[in-house]
Scaffold this active site. Structure first.
Site, PDB file in Angstrom:
ATOM      1  NE  ARG A 166      -4.520 -10.105  17.175  1.00  0.00           N
ATOM      2  CZ  ARG A 166      -4.673 -11.307  17.698  1.00  0.00           C
ATOM      3  NH1 ARG A 166      -5.847 -11.656  18.194  1.00  0.00           N
ATOM      4  NH2 ARG A 166      -3.694 -12.163  17.723  1.00  0.00           N
ATOM      5  CE  LYS A 218      -0.510  -4.297  15.095  1.00  0.00           C
ATOM      6  NZ  LYS A 218      -1.706  -4.475  14.297  1.00  0.00           N
ATOM      7  CG  HIS A 256       3.107 -29.381  -0.317  1.00  0.00           C
ATOM      8  ND1 HIS A 256       2.859 -29.301   1.035  1.00  0.00           N
ATOM      9  CD2 HIS A 256       4.055 -30.332  -0.469  1.00  0.00           C
ATOM     10  CE1 HIS A 256       3.624 -30.168   1.680  1.00  0.00           C
ATOM     11  NE2 HIS A 256       4.376 -30.805   0.765  1.00  0.00           N
ATOM     12  CB  CYS A 272       0.334  -2.079   9.682  1.00  0.00           C
ATOM     13  SG  CYS A 272      -1.119  -1.038   9.765  1.00  0.00           S
TER      14      CYS A 272
HETATM   15  N1  SAJ Z   1       0.818  -7.630   0.198  1.00  0.00           N
HETATM   16  C1  SAJ Z   1       1.513  -8.341  -0.771  1.00  0.00           C
HETATM   17  N2  SAJ Z   1       1.206  -9.656  -0.925  1.00  0.00           N
HETATM   18  C2  SAJ Z   1       0.262 -10.288  -0.176  1.00  0.00           C
HETATM   19  C3  SAJ Z   1      -0.418  -9.569   0.817  1.00  0.00           C
HETATM   20  C4  SAJ Z   1      -0.122  -8.220   0.987  1.00  0.00           C
HETATM   21  O1  SAJ Z   1       2.379  -7.799  -1.468  1.00  0.00           O
HETATM   22  O2  SAJ Z   1       0.031 -11.476  -0.404  1.00  0.00           O
HETATM   23  C5  SAJ Z   1       1.134  -6.195   0.395  1.00  0.00           C
HETATM   24  C6  SAJ Z   1      -0.066  -5.257   0.152  1.00  0.00           C
HETATM   25  O3  SAJ Z   1      -0.198  -4.947  -1.214  1.00  0.00           O
HETATM   26  C7  SAJ Z   1       0.300  -4.076   1.004  1.00  0.00           C
HETATM   27  C8  SAJ Z   1       1.058  -4.707   2.194  1.00  0.00           C
HETATM   28  O4  SAJ Z   1       1.453  -5.985   1.748  1.00  0.00           O
HETATM   29  O5  SAJ Z   1       1.200  -3.210   0.313  1.00  0.00           O
HETATM   30  C9  SAJ Z   1       0.271  -4.829   3.471  1.00  0.00           C
HETATM   31  O6  SAJ Z   1      -1.074  -5.232   3.190  1.00  0.00           O
HETATM   32  P1  SAJ Z   1      -1.868  -6.290   4.075  1.00  0.00           P
HETATM   33  O7  SAJ Z   1      -3.212  -6.412   3.490  1.00  0.00           O
HETATM   34  O8  SAJ Z   1      -1.085  -7.527   4.247  1.00  0.00           O
HETATM   35  O9  SAJ Z   1      -1.886  -5.663   5.532  1.00  0.00           O
HETATM   36  P2  SAJ Z   1      -2.301  -4.229   6.143  1.00  0.00           P
HETATM   37  O10 SAJ Z   1      -1.027  -3.451   6.311  1.00  0.00           O
HETATM   38  O11 SAJ Z   1      -3.393  -3.585   5.398  1.00  0.00           O
HETATM   39  O12 SAJ Z   1      -2.857  -4.691   7.569  1.00  0.00           O
HETATM   40  C10 SAJ Z   1      -2.009  -5.414   8.453  1.00  0.00           C
HETATM   41  C11 SAJ Z   1      -2.762  -6.645   8.969  1.00  0.00           C
HETATM   42  N3  SAJ Z   1      -1.832  -7.553   9.641  1.00  0.00           N
HETATM   43  C12 SAJ Z   1      -1.782  -8.878   9.344  1.00  0.00           C
HETATM   44  O13 SAJ Z   1      -2.470  -9.385   8.496  1.00  0.00           O
HETATM   45  C13 SAJ Z   1      -0.856  -9.703  10.141  1.00  0.00           C
HETATM   46  C14 SAJ Z   1      -3.858  -6.210   9.943  1.00  0.00           C
HETATM   47  O14 SAJ Z   1      -4.492  -7.326  10.538  1.00  0.00           O
HETATM   48  C15 SAJ Z   1      -3.281  -5.287  11.029  1.00  0.00           C
HETATM   49  O15 SAJ Z   1      -4.264  -4.863  11.939  1.00  0.00           O
HETATM   50  C16 SAJ Z   1      -2.701  -4.085  10.334  1.00  0.00           C
HETATM   51  O16 SAJ Z   1      -1.619  -4.552   9.501  1.00  0.00           O
HETATM   52  C17 SAJ Z   1      -2.190  -3.124  11.385  1.00  0.00           C
HETATM   53  O17 SAJ Z   1      -2.866  -2.110  11.604  1.00  0.00           O
HETATM   54  O18 SAJ Z   1      -1.186  -3.403  12.044  1.00  0.00           O
END
Ligand code: SAJ
Length: 417
Positions: A166, A218, A256, A272
């Site tokens: 995670r 997951k 809010h 992911c």
């Molecule tokens: N992103 C946005 N807006 C946001 C947050 C992220 O556009 O507010 C984009 C990022 O730029 C990126 C994508 O989303 O392109 C994903 O980035 P992320 O930082 O949200 O997540 P990952 O893919 O690096 O990691 C996720 C995480 N999952 C969650 O937060 C629920 C991590 O905890 C997991 O372990 C990982 O996926 C995984 O390996 O599955």
């Protein structure tokens, strides 16, 4: 669910001291290093000989805070080694990738690496061993794995469990230790034994459940984030049509007490969130409606961003018979990492190049990829007519750099200026 298992007896580290981690990628290598740092004898196995050689020399192939120092320390102590081939151990942790096959409308998960990893260890398994799957998998994979193992062993002889990783790239080491974990064993005994193993190096709670629930947790976690990002992206597109500042709308809405809108961007990348929700859609096409829509919205956001860049360039330059030099800032899938997998930025840059736009690329974390014309920040600022801010790397938010962006023709999708 059993909360943060309290056990009568401790995990027997002396008896279960040898750990094999299969897959030395973004999850496997940090996992192997943390386990080695906690008193186990770890062998990391990877098909890629370069990775194996690097690890054995105490080096890493991933840019992740603190990873290199912990790998160096464990390798020099002799508690971490790497190899192309598995060797007998007491605990087997599967961290191989589960990509998706994108030849249909709904991408399909490919669990062949998980199956190959399991097949490679079946000949060396012995009774009472532990087999843990950490790779993100479609529902039902743990049962499939147990069916393979049960061709050689009776039920209960091998302790099988699903324990999803995670951790967030960019903060992997801290999250590996501090995040709560979910363990879904094939039976109660396996759940408890595996939970005890994680408790030897995890400070967060270790929660036990069934393997089916653990698999779905997951996928639910990453789908939840995808849906929330889709909402932010949809809102951004709505605001852009009306010439309203989406960042202002989000900042004010988030005042809010029960609202927390995420950040809009140029689409969702990485290995992911851009993939895992499809595993649920594939498993239940009838019910997974919002999950599927979010995936499509986030993928389409990249196209909307590309169209906006092209419209801007056409109106301000091409219509005046000027062929502008366009500097694209950011290539990775998110800020402050070096990972370019499924990066929306790459999709946008490739389309700009295909349209015949004169593009250079700036990324402080990547200096080589495809045939891109890489420039430093200073070079790009000097030569470009247009700056497009695609990924919010910390270097781009430097006050001097920001001041130059403000003076130039800058298209900002990161709320930097
Ligand atoms: N992103 C946005 N807006 C946001 C947050 C992220 O556009 O507010 C984009 C990022 O730029 C990126 C994508 O989303 O392109 C994903 O980035 P992320 O930082 O949200 O997540 P990952 O893919 O690096 O990691 C996720 C995480 N999952 C969650 O937060 C629920 C991590 O905890 C997991 O372990 C990982 O996926 C995984 O390996 O599955």
């Amino acid at each position: 669910m059993q909360e943060n298992c309290k056990f009568n007896d401790e995990f027997n580290k002396e008896k279960m001291s040898k750990v094999l981690v299969l897959g030395l990628g973004y999850i496997g290598l940090p996992t192997a290093a943390i386990i080695a740092d906690n008193g186990y004898q770890v062998l990391g196995v990877d098909k890629n000989t370069d990775i194996v050689n690097k690890v054995n020399a105490g080096n890493v192939h991933i840019n992740e805070p603190s990873l290199e120092s912990i790998v160096k320390k464990s390798v020099s102590k002799g508690s971490l080694k790497a190899s192309n081939y598995p060797e007998p151990a007491d605990i087997y942790v599967i961290c191989v990738p589960t990509p998706f096959i994108n030849d249909d409308k709904i991408p399909k998960p490919d669990i062949s690496h998980v199956i190959d990893a399991i097949q490679s260890i079946i000949p060396i398994l012995k009774k009472t061993d532990i087999v843990i799957i950490e790779s993100t998998c479609p529902p039902g994979t743990t049962k499939l794995v147990s069916d393979l193992i049960s061709k050689k062993f009776k039920d209960g002889e091998i302790n099988i469990a699903y324990c999803p990783e995670r951790v967030i790239p960019g903060n992997i080491l801290k999250e590996l230790i501090n995040n709560d974990r979910i363990v879904g064993g094939l039976n109660k005994e396996s759940s408890e034994l595996v939970a005890k193993f994680y408790k030897t190096f995890v400070k967060g709670s270790v929660l036990t459940t069934t393997h089916e629930s653990a698999e779905l947790c997951k996928l639910a976690e990453n789908s939840f984030r995808d849906i929330n990002i889709a909402f932010a992206n949809e809102l951004a597109s709505i605001c852009e049509e009306r010439n309203i500042d989406v960042w202002e709308v989000i900042k004010l809405s988030n005042q809010h007490p029960r609202v927390n809108i995420l950040k809009p961007g140029i689409g969702v990348g990485g290995h992911c969130i851009a993939i895992d929700p499809w595993f649920i859609v594939n498993a239940d096409k009838k019910n997974a409606q919002i999950i599927k829509s979010a995936r499509l919205i986030n993928d389409n956001r990249t196209k909307i961003v590309f169209d906006r860049i092209m419209k801007n360039i056409r109106e301000n330059f091409i219509s005046k018979k000027i062929r502008p030099k366009v500097a694209c800032f950011g290539l990775t899938y998110k800020p402050d990492v070096d990972d370019t997998r499924e990066s929306p930025s790459i999709k946008i840059i490739d389309r700009l190049i295909k349209e015949g736009i004169d593009v250079c690329v700036v990324d402080p974390n990547v200096d080589k990829l495809n045939d891109y014309n890489f420039k430093t920040i200073t070079e790009a600022l000097n030569i470009s007519d247009v700056c497009v801010l695609l990924v919010a790397h910390k270097e781009f938010a430097d006050e001097t750099v920001k001041a130059i962006f403000k003076k130039k023709h800058t298209i900002d999708f990161c709320n930097i200026i």
